[in-house]
Design a protein around this motif. Structure first.
Motif, mmCIF file in Angstrom:
data_model
loop_
_atom_site.group_PDB
_atom_site.id
_atom_site.type_symbol
_atom_site.label_atom_id
_atom_site.label_comp_id
_atom_site.label_asym_id
_atom_site.label_seq_id
_atom_site.Cartn_x
_atom_site.Cartn_y
_atom_site.Cartn_z
ATOM 1 N N LEU A 80 0.851 -1.181 0.000
ATOM 2 C CA LEU A 80 0.000 0.000 0.000
ATOM 3 C C LEU A 80 0.892 1.238 0.000
ATOM 4 C CD1 LEU A 80 -2.961 0.896 0.142
ATOM 5 C CD2 LEU A 80 -2.726 0.916 2.621
ATOM 6 N N ALA A 81 0.748 2.066 -1.020
ATOM 7 C CA ALA A 81 1.651 3.206 -1.233
ATOM 8 C C ALA A 81 1.775 4.105 -0.004
ATOM 9 C CB ALA A 81 1.184 4.026 -2.437
ATOM 10 N N ARG A 82 0.664 4.467 0.608
ATOM 11 C CA ARG A 82 0.720 5.445 1.707
ATOM 12 C C ARG A 82 1.481 4.928 2.929
ATOM 13 N NH1 ARG A 82 -4.969 5.008 1.367
ATOM 14 N NH2 ARG A 82 -5.710 3.331 2.668
ATOM 15 N N ASN A 83 1.647 3.601 3.052
ATOM 16 C CA ASN A 83 2.411 3.068 4.188
ATOM 17 C C ASN A 83 3.895 3.399 4.089
ATOM 18 O OD1 ASN A 83 0.150 2.098 5.414
ATOM 19 N ND2 ASN A 83 0.422 -0.010 4.747
ATOM 20 N N TRP A 84 4.383 3.753 2.904
ATOM 21 C CA TRP A 84 5.785 4.147 2.759
ATOM 22 C C TRP A 84 6.055 5.467 3.477
ATOM 23 C CZ3 TRP A 84 9.846 1.422 0.882
ATOM 24 C CH2 TRP A 84 9.531 0.216 0.258
ATOM 25 N N ALA A 85 5.020 6.233 3.785
ATOM 26 C CA ALA A 85 5.183 7.502 4.506
ATOM 27 C C ALA A 85 5.601 7.281 5.950
ATOM 28 C CB ALA A 85 3.885 8.309 4.446
ATOM 29 N N LYS A 86 5.525 6.041 6.427
ATOM 30 C CA LYS A 86 5.915 5.714 7.806
ATOM 31 C C LYS A 86 7.278 5.036 7.877
ATOM 32 C CE LYS A 86 1.067 4.738 8.568
ATOM 33 N NZ LYS A 86 0.126 3.639 8.614
ATOM 34 N N ARG A 87 7.851 4.707 6.731
ATOM 35 C CA ARG A 87 9.102 3.949 6.689
ATOM 36 C C ARG A 87 10.307 4.867 6.663
ATOM 37 N NH1 ARG A 87 10.902 -0.823 2.878
ATOM 38 N NH2 ARG A 87 12.774 -1.343 4.011
ATOM 39 N N GLY A 88 11.390 4.471 7.296
ATOM 40 C CA GLY A 88 12.613 5.261 7.284
ATOM 41 C C GLY A 88 12.465 6.524 8.110
ATOM 42 N N ARG A 89 13.187 7.555 7.694
ATOM 43 C CA ARG A 89 13.095 8.826 8.428
ATOM 44 C C ARG A 89 12.628 9.933 7.486
ATOM 45 N NH1 ARG A 89 17.412 12.138 7.413
ATOM 46 N NH2 ARG A 89 19.223 11.173 6.480
ATOM 47 N N ALA A 100 9.506 9.280 -2.603
ATOM 48 C CA ALA A 100 8.411 10.251 -2.653
ATOM 49 C C ALA A 100 7.109 9.483 -2.475
ATOM 50 C CB ALA A 100 8.412 10.995 -3.979
ATOM 51 N N VAL A 101 6.302 9.928 -1.512
ATOM 52 C CA VAL A 101 5.065 9.219 -1.195
ATOM 53 C C VAL A 101 3.886 10.175 -1.328
ATOM 54 C CG1 VAL A 101 3.856 7.809 0.507
ATOM 55 C CG2 VAL A 101 6.360 7.861 0.505
ATOM 56 N N TRP A 102 2.972 9.835 -2.226
ATOM 57 C CA TRP A 102 1.704 10.516 -2.333
ATOM 58 C C TRP A 102 0.660 9.630 -1.664
ATOM 59 C CZ3 TRP A 102 5.302 9.964 -6.172
ATOM 60 C CH2 TRP A 102 5.810 11.125 -6.740
ATOM 61 N N SER A 103 -0.569 10.085 -1.540
ATOM 62 C CA SER A 103 -1.601 9.254 -0.902
ATOM 63 C C SER A 103 -1.926 8.019 -1.732
ATOM 64 C CB SER A 103 -2.870 10.070 -0.674
ATOM 65 O OG SER A 103 -3.396 10.505 -1.908
ATOM 66 N N HIS A 104 -1.646 8.055 -3.032
ATOM 67 C CA HIS A 104 -2.032 6.978 -3.943
ATOM 68 C C HIS A 104 -0.857 6.362 -4.706
ATOM 69 C CE1 HIS A 104 -1.525 10.544 -6.352
ATOM 70 N NE2 HIS A 104 -1.372 9.761 -7.398
ATOM 71 N N HIS A 105 0.358 6.875 -4.484
ATOM 72 C CA HIS A 105 1.489 6.423 -5.300
ATOM 73 C C HIS A 105 2.794 6.595 -4.529
ATOM 74 C CE1 HIS A 105 2.980 5.124 -9.178
ATOM 75 N NE2 HIS A 105 3.906 6.064 -9.162
ATOM 76 N N VAL A 106 3.799 5.819 -4.921
ATOM 77 C CA VAL A 106 5.117 5.911 -4.299
ATOM 78 C C VAL A 106 6.167 5.684 -5.379
ATOM 79 C CG1 VAL A 106 5.107 3.455 -3.617
ATOM 80 C CG2 VAL A 106 6.598 5.058 -2.431
ATOM 81 N N GLY A 107 7.268 6.401 -5.272
ATOM 82 C CA GLY A 107 8.353 6.250 -6.239
ATOM 83 C C GLY A 107 9.669 6.705 -5.650
ATOM 84 N N LEU A 108 10.745 6.435 -6.364
ATOM 85 C CA LEU A 108 12.092 6.790 -5.927
ATOM 86 C C LEU A 108 12.609 7.931 -6.797
ATOM 87 C CD1 LEU A 108 14.477 5.932 -4.070
ATOM 88 C CD2 LEU A 108 15.267 4.526 -5.963
ATOM 89 N N ILE A 109 13.072 9.005 -6.167
ATOM 90 C CA ILE A 109 13.621 10.130 -6.917
ATOM 91 C C ILE A 109 15.021 9.750 -7.382
ATOM 92 C CG2 ILE A 109 14.363 12.535 -6.804
ATOM 93 C CD1 ILE A 109 12.152 13.018 -4.767
ATOM 94 N N THR A 110 15.229 9.818 -8.705
ATOM 95 C CA THR A 110 16.502 9.385 -9.284
ATOM 96 C C THR A 110 17.288 10.516 -9.925
ATOM 97 O OG1 THR A 110 15.413 8.794 -11.352
ATOM 98 C CG2 THR A 110 15.653 7.046 -9.707
ATOM 99 N N GLY A 138 2.556 17.800 -3.126
ATOM 100 C CA GLY A 138 1.709 16.985 -2.251
ATOM 101 C C GLY A 138 2.377 15.729 -1.734
ATOM 102 N N ALA A 139 3.607 15.473 -2.104
ATOM 103 C CA ALA A 139 4.298 14.266 -1.654
ATOM 104 C C ALA A 139 5.046 14.538 -0.349
ATOM 105 C CB ALA A 139 5.284 13.788 -2.710
ATOM 106 N N VAL A 140 5.266 13.474 0.404
ATOM 107 C CA VAL A 140 6.192 13.525 1.537
ATOM 108 C C VAL A 140 7.416 12.743 1.131
ATOM 109 C CG1 VAL A 140 4.386 13.813 3.279
ATOM 110 C CG2 VAL A 140 5.135 11.529 2.682
ATOM 111 N N PHE A 141 8.538 13.033 1.769
ATOM 112 C CA PHE A 141 9.793 12.439 1.355
ATOM 113 C C PHE A 141 10.421 11.702 2.527
ATOM 114 C CE2 PHE A 141 8.836 16.309 -0.904
ATOM 115 C CZ PHE A 141 8.734 15.807 -2.193
ATOM 116 N N ARG A 142 10.916 10.509 2.227
ATOM 117 C CA ARG A 142 11.502 9.651 3.265
ATOM 118 C C ARG A 142 12.857 9.153 2.811
ATOM 119 N NH1 ARG A 142 8.509 9.975 7.878
ATOM 120 N NH2 ARG A 142 9.292 7.957 8.480
ATOM 121 N N LYS A 143 13.759 9.008 3.756
ATOM 122 C CA LYS A 143 15.046 8.361 3.544
ATOM 123 C C LYS A 143 14.904 6.937 4.037
ATOM 124 C CE LYS A 143 19.438 7.962 2.775
ATOM 125 N NZ LYS A 143 19.850 7.670 1.433
ATOM 126 N N VAL A 144 14.965 5.977 3.120
ATOM 127 C CA VAL A 144 14.786 4.565 3.477
ATOM 128 C C VAL A 144 16.106 3.868 3.395
ATOM 129 C CG1 VAL A 144 13.609 2.424 2.869
ATOM 130 C CG2 VAL A 144 12.400 4.578 2.717
#
Length: 144
Positions: A80-89, A100-110, A138-144
């Protein structure tokens, strides 16, 4: 009949995907090798199981989170994409290597384009894995 057909199709996809060898992008010619060199995509981040496959389970119908699991690991809750918003810092903003985590999508900034757009690689982007400039509004950003 439809359920039987769907079940057989799923089993076929699972069988075929388990039989395909996983080849690093650097082994491919052209833009694949260039992308792999620039993003260090050849480094395997998920430990393979004893058969050499990544054990992340079958691909769900909404599979951007599942694709990120094949790249960065994690349990089935990360399908589930939005669960990536809780992973890492958390990160204060976008940067190369951030998730990058949106409410409906997740991807890696390259990367970043000359005009300042962020380049994001993600699964289930138009039904396939794509790497393209994308708005990160609208995305949040995480370091995984």
């Amino acid at each position: 009949m439809r359920a039987l057909h769907a079940c057989l199709l799923t089993l076929t996809v699972i069988f075929l995907s388990s039989a395909l060898p996983l080849t690093p992008a650097a082994a491919f010619p052209g833009p694949f090798a260039k992308a792999a060199a620039s993003t260090k995509a050849t480094k395997t981040l998920v430990k393979p199981d004893s058969a050499g496959r990544h054990s992340v389970g079958p691909r769900p119908s909404r599979w951007c989170g599942w694709y990120m699991r094949t790249q960065l690991g994690g349990g089935p809750e990360y399908n589930l994409a939005r669960n990536w918003a809780k992973r890492g810092r958390p990160l204060n903003g976008p940067r190369v290597g951030a998730v990058a985590v949106w409410s409906h999508h997740v991807g890696l900034i390259t990367g970043k384009t000359k005009d300042g757009q962020w380049v994001v690689r993600s699964g289930n982007d138009g039904g396939r894995v794509r790497e393209r400039p994308r708005s990160v509004a609208g995305a949040v950003f995480r370091k995984v």
